[in-house]
Scaffold this motif. Structure first.
Motif, PDB file in Angstrom:
ATOM      1  N   LEU A   4       0.817  -1.146   0.321  1.00  0.00           N
ATOM      2  CA  LEU A   4      -0.086   0.139   0.031  1.00  0.00           C
ATOM      3  C   LEU A   4       0.893   1.127   0.071  1.00  0.00           C
ATOM      4  CD1 LEU A   4      -2.839   1.222   0.099  1.00  0.00           C
ATOM      5  CD2 LEU A   4      -2.613   1.082   2.611  1.00  0.00           C
ATOM      6  N   VAL A   5       1.894   1.241   0.731  1.00  0.00           N
ATOM      7  CA  VAL A   5       2.813   2.475   0.821  1.00  0.00           C
ATOM      8  C   VAL A   5       3.498   2.730  -0.358  1.00  0.00           C
ATOM      9  CG1 VAL A   5       4.918   3.263   1.854  1.00  0.00           C
ATOM     10  CG2 VAL A   5       3.260   2.323   3.241  1.00  0.00           C
ATOM     11  N   VAL A   8       1.233   3.828  -3.038  1.00  0.00           N
ATOM     12  CA  VAL A   8       0.863   5.549  -2.894  1.00  0.00           C
ATOM     13  C   VAL A   8       2.132   6.399  -3.304  1.00  0.00           C
ATOM     14  CG1 VAL A   8       0.572   7.308  -0.994  1.00  0.00           C
ATOM     15  CG2 VAL A   8      -0.720   4.924  -0.953  1.00  0.00           C
ATOM     16  N   VAL A  11       2.173   6.401  -6.923  1.00  0.00           N
ATOM     17  CA  VAL A  11       0.803   7.331  -7.628  1.00  0.00           C
ATOM     18  C   VAL A  11       1.330   8.991  -7.391  1.00  0.00           C
ATOM     19  CG1 VAL A  11      -1.395   8.183  -7.295  1.00  0.00           C
ATOM     20  CG2 VAL A  11      -1.011   5.707  -7.440  1.00  0.00           C
ATOM     21  N   LEU A  12       1.951   9.327  -6.180  1.00  0.00           N
ATOM     22  CA  LEU A  12       2.379  10.466  -6.038  1.00  0.00           C
ATOM     23  C   LEU A  12       3.647  10.830  -6.991  1.00  0.00           C
ATOM     24  CD1 LEU A  12       2.423  10.835  -2.133  1.00  0.00           C
ATOM     25  CD2 LEU A  12       1.019  11.802  -3.884  1.00  0.00           C
TER      26      LEU A  12
END
Length: 130
Positions: A4-5, A8, A11-12
Motif C-alpha cells: 500500500l505504501v 501511494v 501514484v504520487l
C-alpha cells in the motif's frame, strides 16, 4: 501494508512527473500562444473602437501596427525551422493581406468591414489548426 505504501508513493511520483511533463509541454508553445493573445487583444480593441465610433482617433494606428508586426512573425512562430506547410502558409498570406487592406485612418464603417475580414482570416485558420 508495504504494498500500500509503495502504491501511494508510486501514484504520487507519477502525478509529480506528469505535472512536470505538462508544464514543459506548455512552455514549448509559449511563443505561438503569445502571438495569438496579442492578435486577439489588438483585434478586439480595434473592433470595439470601430463599433463605438471612436475609430477616427489616432489610437487606432497602434492595433494596426501591432497586427502587421505580428503577421510578419507568424511563419517563424507556427512552423518549425525549414518546415513547409502549404495550407498554413496560405492562411498566413490571407491574414497579412486582410491586415494590409485595413485602413486605420478610414471611416468607422469601412474599418468595421475590414476588421471583419481580418477576423474571418483568423477564424479560417483556426478551423483547421486549433
Amino acid at each position: 501494508m508495504r504494498y500500500l505504501v509503495c502504491l501511494v508513493v508510486g501514484v504520487l511520483a507519477g502525478a509529480i512527473l506528469a505535472g512536470m511533463y505538462a508544464n514543459a509541454m506548455q512552455r514549448r508553445n509559449a511563443w505561438p500562444r503569445a502571438l495569438m493573445n496579442v492578435m486577439q487583444h489588438e483585434l478586439g480593441a480595434a473592433r470595439s473602437a470601430a463599433r463605438d465610433g471612436t475609430c477616427a482617433m489616432p489610437s487606432q494606428r497602434r492595433p494596426a501596427d501591432h497586427l502587421r508586426l505580428v503577421a510578419d512573425d507568424l511563419d517563424a512562430a507556427l512552423l518549425p525551422a525549414g518546415a513547409k506547410d502549404r495550407v498554413l502558409s496560405q492562411y498566413i498570406v490571407d491574414f497579412r493581406a486582410a491586415v494590409a487592406a485595413w485602413d486605420a485612418q478610414g471611416p468607422c464603417p469601412r474599418q468595421a468591414e475590414a476588421l471583419t475580414t481580418v477576423a474571418n482570416a483568423c477564424e479560417a485558420c483556426h478551423r483547421d489548426y486549433r
